[in-house]
Design an enzyme around this catalytic site. Structure first.
Site, PDB file in Angstrom:
ATOM      1  N   SER A 124       0.713   3.653  -9.229  1.00 25.33           N
ATOM      2  CA  SER A 124      -0.604   4.256  -9.451  1.00 25.33           C
ATOM      3  C   SER A 124      -0.474   5.439 -10.388  1.00 25.33           C
ATOM      4  CB  SER A 124      -1.125   4.725  -8.096  1.00 25.33           C
ATOM      5  OG  SER A 124      -2.172   5.639  -8.256  1.00 25.33           O
ATOM      6  N   TYR A 148       0.389   9.539   0.236  1.00 24.55           N
ATOM      7  CA  TYR A 148       0.196   8.243  -0.437  1.00 24.55           C
ATOM      8  C   TYR A 148       0.916   8.242  -1.786  1.00 24.55           C
ATOM      9  CZ  TYR A 148      -2.007   4.752  -3.452  1.00 24.55           C
ATOM     10  OH  TYR A 148      -2.210   3.739  -4.352  1.00 24.55           O
ATOM     11  N   LYS A 152       4.380   6.149  -3.290  1.00 23.12           N
ATOM     12  CA  LYS A 152       4.513   5.386  -4.546  1.00 23.12           C
ATOM     13  C   LYS A 152       5.704   5.914  -5.359  1.00 23.12           C
ATOM     14  CE  LYS A 152       1.052   2.570  -4.091  1.00 23.12           C
ATOM     15  NZ  LYS A 152       1.290   1.156  -3.845  1.00 23.12           N
TER      16      LYS A 152
END
Ligand code: NAD
Ligand code: UFG
Length: 339
Positions: A124, A148, A152
């Site tokens: 992302s 989050y 990643k």
């Protein structure tokens, strides 16, 4: 190619599944349906006129993951499965590390057991944090401000470490900017559970009358109209990039990151206006406080994906809004059966 798609029942997964099938690959989907329903995959079957395998599999269960991966014997894996809500990740960090990081470790062991060396991973633009410069290139420093995003980043680092340790290993790390829109049939689309976190599904639900008003999170950013600017990319363009990345894994080695964006910024107010035009509906909105953790602007330099994957985005804002509206209008409650 035999392609294993983790998280293939989800929003990006269903759209990609359709295009991977259209490209002629044999597919198996692993998903625990924690944020999706089997209905999306049924619709993909009908749209594609092809079959594929589905295993209700949780990436946290390493043993069954290894067995099932060996059974399917993939040539490559597209790895979407994971949790994705930034706010929730702050509340429940361990769940995010367990599903995303531990789940990926298990998957990499399963790939090793099945002698599969190729992975396409859903990263992302969040790994760039609050950007130092725009448009963002892949060489921009990596950082993150929430669990989050850190999940990643950890996964990206693991893939780079693994590639350094195994000369035969290949990882295409795809850094998505803001995927929106739906398949043109209106049969599959984004179906968030509960109140949407993201702008586009929120606008679509207001347009269809499920919610009353779009809250615009801040109009005092340093942007042309004061509202947040993002690089929205049509989900079908994003799906097509995965087919290109699969091909790329066949004649490259090592881990390489690619930005997937259009390369242009669109503000919240511009998006509301474009959606109102595409849907012919009024979209009531009100200015609200900034959302914690939000940044002013974020858009990609997609040059590398064009040069090395031979991919670039083709669909514009009007198609994003029209297809999103077509999906929402035909399925006001998403995949839920009509009451
Ligand atoms: P989604 O929630 O619709 O799809 C994810 C799928 O993974 C769901 O079907 C869910 O049931 C499944 N899943 C979750 N945990 C699992 C587990 N432990 N085992 C098996 N299956 C599991 O999300 P999406 O929007 O399709 O996103 C797909 C991927 O792309 C995610 O990794 C997400 O972080 C990443 N991503 C999404 C966006 C976006 O805006 N949609 C942006 C950047 C990156
Ligand atoms: N916004 C609103 N109202 C809403 C929702 C969003 O005004 O109801 C604004 C946000 O403040 C932001 C813009 O719309 O300016 C886009 O917000 P989204 O939540 O749709 O997208 P983000 O760019 O904030 O987040 C997305 C993904 C994250 C990922 C991040 C960076 O949802 O998972 O991109 O890649 F971390």
């Amino acid at each position: 190619m035999r392609v294993l798609i983790t998280g293939g029942a989800g929003y990006l997964g269903t759209h990609t599944l359709l295009q991977v099938l259209a490209a002629g690959h044999e597919v198996c989907v692993f998903d625990n349906l924690s944020n999706s329903s089997p209905e999306g995959m049924e619709r993909v079957k009908a749209l594609s006129n092809r079959t594929f395998e589905f295993r209700n599999t949780d990436l946290r269960d390493r043993e069954s993951l290894i067995e099932r991966t060996k059974d399917f014997a993939p040539d490559a894996v597209i790895h979407f499965a994971g949790l994705k809500a930034v706010g929730e990740s702050v509340e429940k960090p361990l769940e995010y590390y367990e599903n995303n990081v531990q789940g990926t470790i298990n998957l990499l062991y399963a790939m090793e057991a099945a002698n599969c060396q190729n992975i396409v991973f859903s990263s992302s633009a969040t790994v760039y944090g609050d950007p130092d410069f725009l448009p963002i290139t892949e060489d921009h420093p990596l950082r993150s401000t929430n669990p989050y995003g850190r999940s990643k980043l950890h996964i990206e680092e693991m893939l780079r470490d693994l590639a350094a340790s195994k000369p035969e290993f290949t990882a295409a790390i795809l850094r998505y900017f803001n995927p929106v829109g739906a398949h043109k049939s209106g049969q599959i689309g984004e179906d968030p559970m509960g109140i949407p976190n993201n702008l586009m599904p929120m606008i679509a639900q207001v347009a269809v009358g499920r919610r009353e008003v779009v809250k615009v999170f801040g109009n005092d950013y340093d942007t042309p109209d004061g509202t947040g600017v993002r690089d929205y990319i049509h989900v079908n363009d994003l799906a097509r990039a995965h087919v290109a990345a699969l091909d790329w894994t066949q004649d490259h080695k090592g881990a390489r990151a690619f930005n997937l964006g259009v390369g242009q910024g669109v503000s919240v107010l511009e998006m509301i206006e474009a959606f109102a035009k595409a849907s012919g509906r009024d979209i009531p909105f009100e200015i609200a406080a900034r959302r914690a953790g939000d940044i002013a602007s974020c858009y990609a330099d997609p040059t590398r994906a064009r040069a090395e994957l031979g991919w670039s985005a083709e669909l514009g804002l009007d198609e994003m809004c029209a297809s999103s509206w077509n999906w929402q209008d035909s399925n006001p409650r998403g995949y839920e059966p009509d009451a």
